[in-house]
Scaffold this active site. Sequence first.
Site, mmCIF file in Angstrom:
data_model
loop_
_atom_site.group_PDB
_atom_site.id
_atom_site.type_symbol
_atom_site.label_atom_id
_atom_site.label_comp_id
_atom_site.label_asym_id
_atom_site.label_seq_id
_atom_site.Cartn_x
_atom_site.Cartn_y
_atom_site.Cartn_z
ATOM 1 N N LYS A 198 0.867 -1.182 0.000
ATOM 2 C CA LYS A 198 0.000 0.000 0.000
ATOM 3 C C LYS A 198 0.902 1.230 0.000
ATOM 4 O O LYS A 198 1.708 1.417 0.909
ATOM 5 C CB LYS A 198 -0.903 -0.003 1.224
ATOM 6 C CG LYS A 198 -1.828 1.201 1.299
ATOM 7 C CD LYS A 198 -2.744 1.124 2.516
ATOM 8 C CE LYS A 198 -3.621 2.356 2.609
ATOM 9 N NZ LYS A 198 -4.486 2.321 3.805
ATOM 10 N N GLU A 236 7.482 -6.421 1.119
ATOM 11 C CA GLU A 236 6.265 -6.306 1.922
ATOM 12 C C GLU A 236 5.317 -7.486 1.654
ATOM 13 O O GLU A 236 4.734 -8.049 2.569
ATOM 14 C CB GLU A 236 5.529 -4.996 1.600
ATOM 15 C CG GLU A 236 6.141 -3.752 2.229
ATOM 16 C CD GLU A 236 5.794 -3.631 3.715
ATOM 17 O OE1 GLU A 236 5.134 -4.539 4.253
ATOM 18 O OE2 GLU A 236 6.189 -2.628 4.338
ATOM 19 N N LYS A 251 -2.253 -1.507 -3.746
ATOM 20 C CA LYS A 251 -3.094 -0.299 -3.682
ATOM 21 C C LYS A 251 -2.212 0.932 -3.776
ATOM 22 O O LYS A 251 -1.227 1.002 -3.034
ATOM 23 C CB LYS A 251 -3.868 -0.304 -2.361
ATOM 24 C CG LYS A 251 -4.783 0.901 -2.189
ATOM 25 C CD LYS A 251 -5.453 0.894 -0.811
ATOM 26 C CE LYS A 251 -6.394 2.088 -0.691
ATOM 27 N NZ LYS A 251 -7.003 2.220 0.613
ATOM 28 N N TYR A 316 -14.764 1.641 -7.184
ATOM 29 C CA TYR A 316 -15.981 2.428 -7.019
ATOM 30 C C TYR A 316 -16.844 2.347 -8.268
ATOM 31 O O TYR A 316 -17.964 2.822 -8.274
ATOM 32 C CB TYR A 316 -15.607 3.870 -6.660
ATOM 33 C CG TYR A 316 -14.833 3.906 -5.353
ATOM 34 C CD1 TYR A 316 -15.499 3.759 -4.142
ATOM 35 C CD2 TYR A 316 -13.439 3.988 -5.338
ATOM 36 C CE1 TYR A 316 -14.808 3.722 -2.945
ATOM 37 C CE2 TYR A 316 -12.731 3.957 -4.147
ATOM 38 C CZ TYR A 316 -13.421 3.819 -2.958
ATOM 39 O OH TYR A 316 -12.732 3.768 -1.778
HETATM 40 ZN ZN LIG Z 1 -5.539 3.807 7.919
#
Ligand SMILES: [Zn+2]
Length: 329
Positions: A198, A236, A251, A316
Amino acid sequence: MNLTQRPRRLRRTPALRRMVRETALSVDDLIAPLFIVDGNDIVNPIGSMPGHAQRSVDRLGGEIDMIVELGIPAVLLFGIPAHKDAHGSAAWATEGPVPSAIRAIRDRAPDLVVVADVCLCEYTDHGHCGVLSPEPDSGDVLNDPTLELLASAAVAYADAGADIVAPSAMMDGQVAAIRGALDEAGHQHVSILAYAAKFASAFYGPFREAAESTPRFGDRRAYQMDPANGREALREVALDAAEGADMLMVKPAGPYLDIIREVRACYDLPLAAYQVSGEYAMLKAAVQNGWLDERRAALESLIAIKRAGADLIITYYAKEAAQWIKGES
Ligand SMILES: [Zn+2]
């Protein structure tokens, strides 16, 4: 002119193009994010994310019915509590927005997969994703004390009936801490979708309006990843996989297709990518100005994420995309 290689031969008709199409977007790939606010009879439209709103649990039903009707398999829940404090204690409150929403969705749509985001930033009064150091003005987010709180939130969502919890705080060791706590609480069957890579992205801007989670000071670059780092993303991901993640996530999605591709190549776990609020807002803004064809541009952005290697896309555009896909077939 004597060309033996003419790739255009296979692009000549719609049927030929359909036969050689390499990537398909399916409704099964989509996850729809929802913002749940404490209270009653609330539908607050989110200005920078047209078509989306914060909803109280009692106003969620129509949205859930539509998602089910469209065949979208899963929702991802974010909560906006009535009260925030330094530790984000509303994140694990049994009557908090997310556990209440999970129970309501379980009742209304038992087959819908419920994914609960696990973080503290919507619940802390300072807007950071963990607890702060007591050192005055240090602004440090403490890693290890935050793990317990994230684990409490994950257990609360599992208790309420979540199928999947999705830790997004980017604290080191968060997947292992949550796996341990879930197992201890008897939730061995609840999966973890890890926000593994992220990035500290400018594209989260509209989400912060939606989730009311803008940090009051500083930013998140001391825990979210530097957008410049690809090798570190793999590190990660490796850690989260080793800690017991069932699914991985990258993300944002669109600006990080290379990361999606690399993770796909190196790991066999299901891979999700999050087309974030800013990616959505850019498309919507251009569409509203008449500068882009919405259906084509949005579907192209989603097929690109799929082509890069994502199995699942949090977007979305989930409802529109589901409608467009159905219309096509
Ligand atoms: Zn957060």
